[in-house]
Structure formats: C-alpha cells, structure tokens
Design a protein around this motif. Sequence first.
Motif, PDB file in Angstrom:
ATOM      1  N   TYR A  68      40.559  38.717  39.076  1.00 54.76           N
ATOM      2  CA  TYR A  68      39.969  37.961  40.178  1.00 54.76           C
ATOM      3  C   TYR A  68      38.915  37.001  39.638  1.00 54.76           C
ATOM      4  CZ  TYR A  68      42.158  41.409  43.255  1.00 54.76           C
ATOM      5  OH  TYR A  68      43.057  42.203  43.907  1.00 54.76           O
ATOM      6  N   ALA A  69      38.986  35.748  40.086  1.00 58.20           N
ATOM      7  CA  ALA A  69      38.075  34.715  39.588  1.00 58.20           C
ATOM      8  C   ALA A  69      37.344  34.078  40.759  1.00 58.20           C
ATOM      9  CB  ALA A  69      38.849  33.667  38.793  1.00 58.20           C
ATOM     10  N   PHE A  70      36.546  34.886  41.432  1.00 56.38           N
ATOM     11  CA  PHE A  70      35.742  34.395  42.541  1.00 56.38           C
ATOM     12  C   PHE A  70      34.499  35.262  42.666  1.00 56.38           C
ATOM     13  CE2 PHE A  70      39.369  36.869  44.423  1.00 56.38           C
ATOM     14  CZ  PHE A  70      38.676  38.043  44.652  1.00 56.38           C
ATOM     15  N   TYR A  71      33.623  34.885  43.581  1.00 54.74           N
ATOM     16  CA  TYR A  71      32.398  35.638  43.814  1.00 54.74           C
ATOM     17  C   TYR A  71      32.602  36.586  44.991  1.00 54.74           C
ATOM     18  CZ  TYR A  71      30.167  32.494  40.513  1.00 54.74           C
ATOM     19  OH  TYR A  71      29.836  31.807  39.366  1.00 54.74           O
ATOM     20  N   GLN A  72      32.548  37.891  44.687  1.00 58.03           N
ATOM     21  CA  GLN A  72      32.839  38.905  45.695  1.00 58.03           C
ATOM     22  C   GLN A  72      31.870  38.856  46.869  1.00 58.03           C
ATOM     23  OE1 GLN A  72      35.290  41.377  45.520  1.00 58.03           O
ATOM     24  NE2 GLN A  72      35.903  41.449  43.379  1.00 58.03           N
ATOM     25  N   GLU A  73      30.620  38.444  46.600  1.00 53.52           N
ATOM     26  CA  GLU A  73      29.606  38.458  47.660  1.00 53.52           C
ATOM     27  C   GLU A  73      29.657  37.222  48.544  1.00 53.52           C
ATOM     28  OE1 GLU A  73      27.588  36.665  43.988  1.00 53.52           O
ATOM     29  OE2 GLU A  73      29.115  38.173  44.472  1.00 53.52           O
ATOM     30  N   LEU A  74      30.519  36.255  48.187  1.00 54.45           N
ATOM     31  CA  LEU A  74      30.679  35.055  48.999  1.00 54.45           C
ATOM     32  C   LEU A  74      31.920  35.168  49.876  1.00 54.45           C
ATOM     33  CD1 LEU A  74      29.864  32.192  46.452  1.00 54.45           C
ATOM     34  CD2 LEU A  74      28.308  33.382  48.011  1.00 54.45           C
ATOM     35  N   THR A  75      31.999  34.336  50.894  1.00 53.72           N
ATOM     36  CA  THR A  75      33.173  34.271  51.758  1.00 53.72           C
ATOM     37  C   THR A  75      34.226  33.367  51.123  1.00 53.72           C
ATOM     38  OG1 THR A  75      32.435  32.322  52.971  1.00 53.72           O
ATOM     39  CG2 THR A  75      31.615  34.466  53.745  1.00 53.72           C
ATOM     40  N   PRO A  76      35.471  33.399  51.623  1.00 51.21           N
ATOM     41  CA  PRO A  76      36.464  32.446  51.120  1.00 51.21           C
ATOM     42  C   PRO A  76      36.010  30.989  51.270  1.00 51.21           C
ATOM     43  CG  PRO A  76      37.547  34.142  52.385  1.00 51.21           C
ATOM     44  CD  PRO A  76      36.079  34.359  52.566  1.00 51.21           C
ATOM     45  N   GLY A  94      50.042  43.865  42.173  1.00 50.65           N
ATOM     46  CA  GLY A  94      49.304  44.803  43.005  1.00 50.65           C
ATOM     47  C   GLY A  94      49.169  44.437  44.474  1.00 50.65           C
ATOM     48  N   VAL A  95      50.033  43.534  44.980  1.00 57.92           N
ATOM     49  CA  VAL A  95      49.907  43.149  46.382  1.00 57.92           C
ATOM     50  C   VAL A  95      51.080  43.686  47.189  1.00 57.92           C
ATOM     51  CG1 VAL A  95      48.679  41.049  45.706  1.00 57.92           C
ATOM     52  CG2 VAL A  95      51.118  40.923  46.207  1.00 57.92           C
ATOM     53  N   ASP A  96      50.915  43.703  48.511  1.00 57.19           N
ATOM     54  CA  ASP A  96      51.965  44.175  49.401  1.00 57.19           C
ATOM     55  C   ASP A  96      53.077  43.129  49.513  1.00 57.19           C
ATOM     56  OD1 ASP A  96      51.376  42.383  51.911  1.00 57.19           O
ATOM     57  OD2 ASP A  96      49.440  43.175  51.253  1.00 57.19           O
ATOM     58  N   VAL A  97      54.198  43.549  50.069  1.00 51.81           N
ATOM     59  CA  VAL A  97      55.379  42.681  50.158  1.00 51.81           C
ATOM     60  C   VAL A  97      55.080  41.431  50.971  1.00 51.81           C
ATOM     61  CG1 VAL A  97      57.732  42.515  51.041  1.00 51.81           C
ATOM     62  CG2 VAL A  97      56.995  44.588  49.842  1.00 51.81           C
ATOM     63  N   GLN A  98      54.348  41.582  52.069  1.00 50.53           N
ATOM     64  CA  GLN A  98      54.057  40.430  52.917  1.00 50.53           C
ATOM     65  C   GLN A  98      53.228  39.383  52.173  1.00 50.53           C
ATOM     66  OE1 GLN A  98      53.756  43.593  53.841  1.00 50.53           O
ATOM     67  NE2 GLN A  98      55.169  43.815  55.579  1.00 50.53           N
ATOM     68  N   SER A  99      52.195  39.827  51.455  1.00 52.14           N
ATOM     69  CA  SER A  99      51.363  38.885  50.700  1.00 52.14           C
ATOM     70  C   SER A  99      52.157  38.234  49.581  1.00 52.14           C
ATOM     71  CB  SER A  99      50.136  39.607  50.117  1.00 52.14           C
ATOM     72  OG  SER A  99      49.221  39.943  51.135  1.00 52.14           O
ATOM     73  N   PHE A 109      37.801  42.514  51.169  1.00 51.62           N
ATOM     74  CA  PHE A 109      39.204  42.188  51.423  1.00 51.62           C
ATOM     75  C   PHE A 109      40.160  43.182  50.767  1.00 51.62           C
ATOM     76  CE2 PHE A 109      38.856  37.300  52.146  1.00 51.62           C
ATOM     77  CZ  PHE A 109      38.010  37.528  53.213  1.00 51.62           C
ATOM     78  N   SER A 110      41.388  43.208  51.283  1.00 56.49           N
ATOM     79  CA  SER A 110      42.479  43.938  50.642  1.00 56.49           C
ATOM     80  C   SER A 110      42.917  43.203  49.376  1.00 56.49           C
ATOM     81  CB  SER A 110      43.670  44.036  51.596  1.00 56.49           C
ATOM     82  OG  SER A 110      44.230  42.744  51.803  1.00 56.49           O
ATOM     83  N   LYS A 157      42.708  39.127  48.477  1.00 56.26           N
ATOM     84  CA  LYS A 157      41.991  38.638  47.290  1.00 56.26           C
ATOM     85  C   LYS A 157      42.896  37.777  46.424  1.00 56.26           C
ATOM     86  CE  LYS A 157      38.565  42.363  46.945  1.00 56.26           C
ATOM     87  NZ  LYS A 157      38.081  43.521  46.157  1.00 56.26           N
ATOM     88  N   ARG A 158      44.166  38.155  46.302  1.00 58.32           N
ATOM     89  CA  ARG A 158      45.111  37.342  45.528  1.00 58.32           C
ATOM     90  C   ARG A 158      45.257  35.962  46.154  1.00 58.32           C
ATOM     91  NH1 ARG A 158      45.382  38.702  40.500  1.00 58.32           N
ATOM     92  NH2 ARG A 158      45.362  40.957  40.346  1.00 58.32           N
ATOM     93  N   ARG A 159      45.263  35.902  47.474  1.00 56.53           N
ATOM     94  CA  ARG A 159      45.417  34.610  48.145  1.00 56.53           C
ATOM     95  C   ARG A 159      44.164  33.751  47.983  1.00 56.53           C
ATOM     96  NH1 ARG A 159      46.738  36.408  53.802  1.00 56.53           N
ATOM     97  NH2 ARG A 159      46.832  38.550  53.072  1.00 56.53           N
ATOM     98  N   VAL A 160      42.994  34.386  47.951  1.00 55.83           N
ATOM     99  CA  VAL A 160      41.763  33.642  47.662  1.00 55.83           C
ATOM    100  C   VAL A 160      41.815  33.104  46.240  1.00 55.83           C
ATOM    101  CG1 VAL A 160      39.251  33.798  47.403  1.00 55.83           C
ATOM    102  CG2 VAL A 160      40.376  34.928  49.330  1.00 55.83           C
ATOM    103  N   ASN A 161      42.258  33.949  45.298  1.00 53.42           N
ATOM    104  CA  ASN A 161      42.394  33.533  43.898  1.00 53.42           C
ATOM    105  C   ASN A 161      43.281  32.292  43.787  1.00 53.42           C
ATOM    106  OD1 ASN A 161      41.045  34.839  41.766  1.00 53.42           O
ATOM    107  ND2 ASN A 161      42.956  35.508  40.836  1.00 53.42           N
ATOM    108  N   LEU A 162      44.407  32.316  44.512  1.00 55.44           N
ATOM    109  CA  LEU A 162      45.332  31.189  44.487  1.00 55.44           C
ATOM    110  C   LEU A 162      44.694  29.947  45.077  1.00 55.44           C
ATOM    111  CD1 LEU A 162      48.099  29.875  44.101  1.00 55.44           C
ATOM    112  CD2 LEU A 162      48.805  30.924  46.270  1.00 55.44           C
ATOM    113  N   ALA A 163      44.031  30.090  46.221  1.00 56.73           N
ATOM    114  CA  ALA A 163      43.408  28.938  46.880  1.00 56.73           C
ATOM    115  C   ALA A 163      42.405  28.255  45.958  1.00 56.73           C
ATOM    116  CB  ALA A 163      42.727  29.385  48.170  1.00 56.73           C
TER     117      ALA A 163
END
Length: 251
Positions: A92-100, A171-176, A142-143, A147-153
């Motif tokens: 993960y390459a983002f700040y956990q304490e910040l929002t998307p 490590g993500v669910d089928v829907q994600s 987040f799940s 988090k993977r979708r935030v990483n992508l964004a």
Amino acid sequence: MDRTGQVCIAIRDVCKRYKSSQEDSLSDVSLDIMQSDVFGLLGPNGAGKTTLISILCGIIPVSSGKVQFFNNGAPYSNAERKSRIGFVPQEYAFYQELTPRQNLDYFGAMYNLPKKKLEMRREHLLEVLGLEKAADRKVGTFSGGMKRRVNLAIGIIHEPDILFLDEPTVGVDVQSRNAIIRYLQQINQAGTTIVYTSHHMSEAEEFCKNIALIDHGRVIAAGGLQHLKTMHDAISLQTLFINLTGEEYRD
C-alpha cells in the motif's frame, strides 16, 4: 493515430546484481513492449519480476544494459519518464490516516496537476472505482479491496501513458478484483500501455495480450499469449507456466 505497432519500452541486455548477492537477480533480459499493450511479466516467487518493474520505474538502477522509453517513436528523457509513467506497487502506497480524497489531493499535487484538473480527476476516480461514499473516511478503516482501489487511483491520478502494476489485485475479494480489472481494460482501450505482474494465472490469461515468463532472472518465453500456448501445447496459461517453470516450491 494508431500507435499499437510502435515500441513503447525497449529493454536491452539488462542485468541486475544487488551488492549483497553473489548472483544476478536479472541476467541479459531483452524485451520490447508495444504501445497500448497489456504486457504480463510472470514468473515464480523470486524470479525477478519486481526487480525488473523497479528498474523500469526508475526506482533502482541497472547493473548493465539499457532501458529506453518512446512516445510516437521519439525517446523519452528521464525527466519525461517520471511524468509519463504510473506505478501501483504491491505494498500500500498511501497515508492510512488520510481519506481517499486527501490522498488523491496530496499525490496529485506532487505531479503538479492544476487545481481544476486535479479536482476533476479525483472525483472521476472516486466514482468509477466505487469509493465515492467512503471518500471522506480514513483509509486505515477500509477493507483490503477498497485499499487496493485507493492504491490504483493514486497510481493513475495524473493519467500516465504507461502504467506499471505489481500484483494489483492480491488479497482482494472477487467483486473488487473484477472492478479493478474492468477499469484497467477501459483505460487500456483508451491508449494506456499496461505492464502487469500477478500470480493469478486465470486473471492474467484474461487480461494480458502478450507476456514474458521470467525464471531465475532470465526470460524463458516471450510473445503473444495464444501463440505461446500453441507452441508449448498448453491448454491454459497455468499449464504453460508449470510446463516451463516446473512444479517445485518457490519460497
């Protein structure tokens, strides 16, 4: 203009040996990645995939050899490469304490995006990646799939010409996973070149147009996926992978 027949990345005789190692992590790797391709870098654990992506992204230097990027046949400078590529790492390459929304504002500013364009890109990505309703919650809550979708964004906030993905759906669910792959297919159809690694063989088989199989730091097969399956009498990418790399454990 159709650019699909043009080389986007030329990799020539690339070797990499870390100072602490007695063996090369990559040895004489040569590949051409074409404009607007979805190119899979596949191989067992420790094969050298992440090392190669790190070199392509400019994170680590080669020990020898050369990597050259092109746009419409013209070579990139190193400065241009930084603005034209995007990277979505396995970690993960983002700040956990910040929002998307705050994360996207921060990383968009790092790319010097104008305020209005950043706002448009931010809101577009939050919507298409299903993060709109959670845009003002801290990412640390987040799940894994979110988090993977935030990483992508974050990796595509600046609309890169070339996108490097290191295990983007691990490590993500089928829907994600389906949502991530569907969006990646959309941006590829719009012209983004994608270089991708994964251990999900069925996902890679559906997603990739061309692949390189790497083992022990060397390219052992490269080309069109269907051509390679036919050449090696493999009914699937997974069969091809096992046939060429063996069945022993890789830790």
